[in-house]
Design a protein around this motif. Structure first.
Motif, PDB file in Angstrom:
ATOM      1  N   LYS A 190       0.870  -1.198  -0.250  1.00 49.00           N
ATOM      2  CA  LYS A 190       0.136  -0.170   0.265  1.00 49.00           C
ATOM      3  C   LYS A 190       0.871   1.351   0.642  1.00 49.00           C
ATOM      4  O   LYS A 190      -0.028   2.365  -0.213  1.00 49.00           O
ATOM      5  N   VAL A 191       1.817   1.724  -0.201  1.00 48.10           N
ATOM      6  CA  VAL A 191       3.009   1.844   0.239  1.00 48.10           C
ATOM      7  C   VAL A 191       3.915   2.196  -1.946  1.00 48.10           C
ATOM      8  O   VAL A 191       4.071   1.520  -1.510  1.00 48.10           O
ATOM      9  N   LEU A 208       8.037   7.809  -3.114  1.00 44.00           N
ATOM     10  CA  LEU A 208       7.119   8.660  -3.196  1.00 44.00           C
ATOM     11  C   LEU A 208       6.989  10.444  -4.366  1.00 44.00           C
ATOM     12  O   LEU A 208       7.993  10.389  -4.006  1.00 44.00           O
ATOM     13  N   GLN A 221      -2.632  11.701  -0.261  1.00 48.38           N
ATOM     14  CA  GLN A 221      -3.401   9.655  -0.202  1.00 48.38           C
ATOM     15  C   GLN A 221      -3.679   9.366  -1.597  1.00 48.38           C
ATOM     16  O   GLN A 221      -3.074   8.331  -2.265  1.00 48.38           O
ATOM     17  N   GLU A 278      -1.050   9.236  -2.990  1.00 47.83           N
ATOM     18  CA  GLU A 278       0.400   7.693  -2.771  1.00 47.83           C
ATOM     19  C   GLU A 278      -0.667   6.444  -3.495  1.00 47.83           C
ATOM     20  O   GLU A 278      -0.069   5.770  -4.134  1.00 47.83           O
ATOM     21  N   ARG A 279      -1.540   6.487  -2.934  1.00 48.21           N
ATOM     22  CA  ARG A 279      -2.100   4.778  -4.061  1.00 48.21           C
ATOM     23  C   ARG A 279      -2.223   4.827  -5.761  1.00 48.21           C
ATOM     24  O   ARG A 279      -2.149   3.896  -6.029  1.00 48.21           O
TER      25      ARG A 279
END
Length: 346
Positions: A97-98, A102, A330, A333-334
């Motif tokens: 999930k990460v 990033l 959020q 990131e997904r």
DNA sequence: GGATCCTTCTTCTTCTTC
């Protein structure tokens, strides 16, 4: 049963019991008052205590109770049953999930002075050059489509089979095409109305009001209250490409919604979607467009917010789901997770 | 002119009393 399903069930049971106990205590009070103060005959006393409840007043409460009912049809049970009918569901490992890397949503090298992003001028509209980048640059839709969770695929396939059983292959094809057609017509109609919202008073000149096909009149009525809050349209149906991450898409609209610059996505839906969670991957789509736009030299501004507008054919008020900058981050990131998954599969 | 691309949608509830 997986942990998140278990938690969801527990949450629903808690919600339901809270609502039911509240309703029960009120019903009991109502019944006591009714029977103690009225001169009802013994025969009528035997009638159901439900008759003393104001059903109109509690209809929405009742609906909320039944709609939060914990279904016996959990994905696991459905899978088991459907496996017997349709064969086993192919499962892939649950993705992390990460994101591994990033990537920033905002491009710090492309921050603009406030004055540079003043309103004015015609909205940007970069047409997708067909055939260009074919095969090398994937689209947002393709990436989301190809990286759907097994659960998501299962429900969609189950729905598709059910519809085909009802309508037949040809009927289902026609039904799907009609949904797409309505969606496209609605987009076109919204776009034709949008430039008017840059004026002081939206649509003040009736002679300039464009023709709206009768099939999308309901949808247009549905979004009327949302369009009133849209100003300063900067882009319409415009191609965005993330130059570093290598994906592209077409953004529906970039405009101010209640004074906040947003990437806006217009949606049509047959079902009511009052919550953001009802929109499935739409927030990821919006976050992907935000990231792409912020990293595309064709746009001289940065966007941090999003808006998903779900319009209804019967004209009932559309649901505008705003995405704050934190929410967009959020979902960004997904989105990165899905993008990585797509790249790894290639 | 034909083929291809990006979109357009679709899912996660169906109770049983009056």
């Amino acid at each position: 049963m997986r942990l998140h399903q278990l938690l969801r069930c527990a949450q629903r049971v808690e919600e339901s019991s809270r609502v039911v106990s509240g309703l029960f205590s009120h019903c009991t009070r109502t019944s006591v008052n009714t029977f103690s103060t009225s001169n009802v005959s013994p025969a009528r006393k035997k009638s159901s205590p439900y008759s003393s409840v104001d059903s109109g007043r509690y209809s929405s409460l009742f609906k909320s109770v039944v709609s939060h009912r914990v279904s016996a049809q959990t994905p696991d049970i459905l899978e088991e049953q459907d496996a017997q009918i349709y064969g086993p569901v192919i499962k892939s490992p649950t993705p992390s999930k990460v994101p591994k890397i990033l990537h920033p949503l905002i491009n710090q090298d492309r921050l603009f002075e406030f004055g540079e992003t003043e309103l004015g001028g015609a909205p940007t509209r970069i047409i997708l050059r067909r055939g260009q980048d074919r095969g090398s640059v994937p689209s947002v839709t393709r990436i989301l489509q190809e990286t759907m969770s097994p659960e998501q695929q299962f429900y969609l396939e189950r729905w598709r089979r059910k519809m085909i059983a009802q309508l037949g292959e040809d009927g289902f094809k026609e039904y799907s095409q009609n949904l797409f057609r309505q969606g496209k017509l609605f987009h076109t109609a919204v776009e034709s109305v949008l430039p008017l919202t840059t004026k002081e008073v939206p649509g003040e000149d009736p002679e300039e009001a464009p023709e709206v096909p009768s099939s999308v009149e309901g949808y247009m009525e549905s979004v009327r209250h949302v369009l009133e809050d849209v100003r300063g349209v900067r882009a319409i149906e415009s191609r965005v490409q993330h130059e570093k991450l290598g994906y592209l898409g077409i953004v529906d609209c970039v405009a101010l919604y209640r004074g906040v610059l947003c990437v806006i996505d217009w949606k049509t839906s047959e079902r009511s979607k009052p919550f953001l969670s009802n929109t499935y991957d739409n927030p990821l789509q919006v976050a992907a467009y935000v990231g792409a736009l912020n990293n595309d030299v064709n746009y001289n501004y940065q966007v941090e917010n999003g808006l998903i507008v779900v319009a209804y054919k019967d004209g009932s008020p559309a649901h505008p789901h705003t995405l704050s900058s934190e929410q967009v981050l959020q979902y960004w990131e997904r989105w990165l997770v899905r993008l990585e998954e797509y790249t790894e599969r290639r």
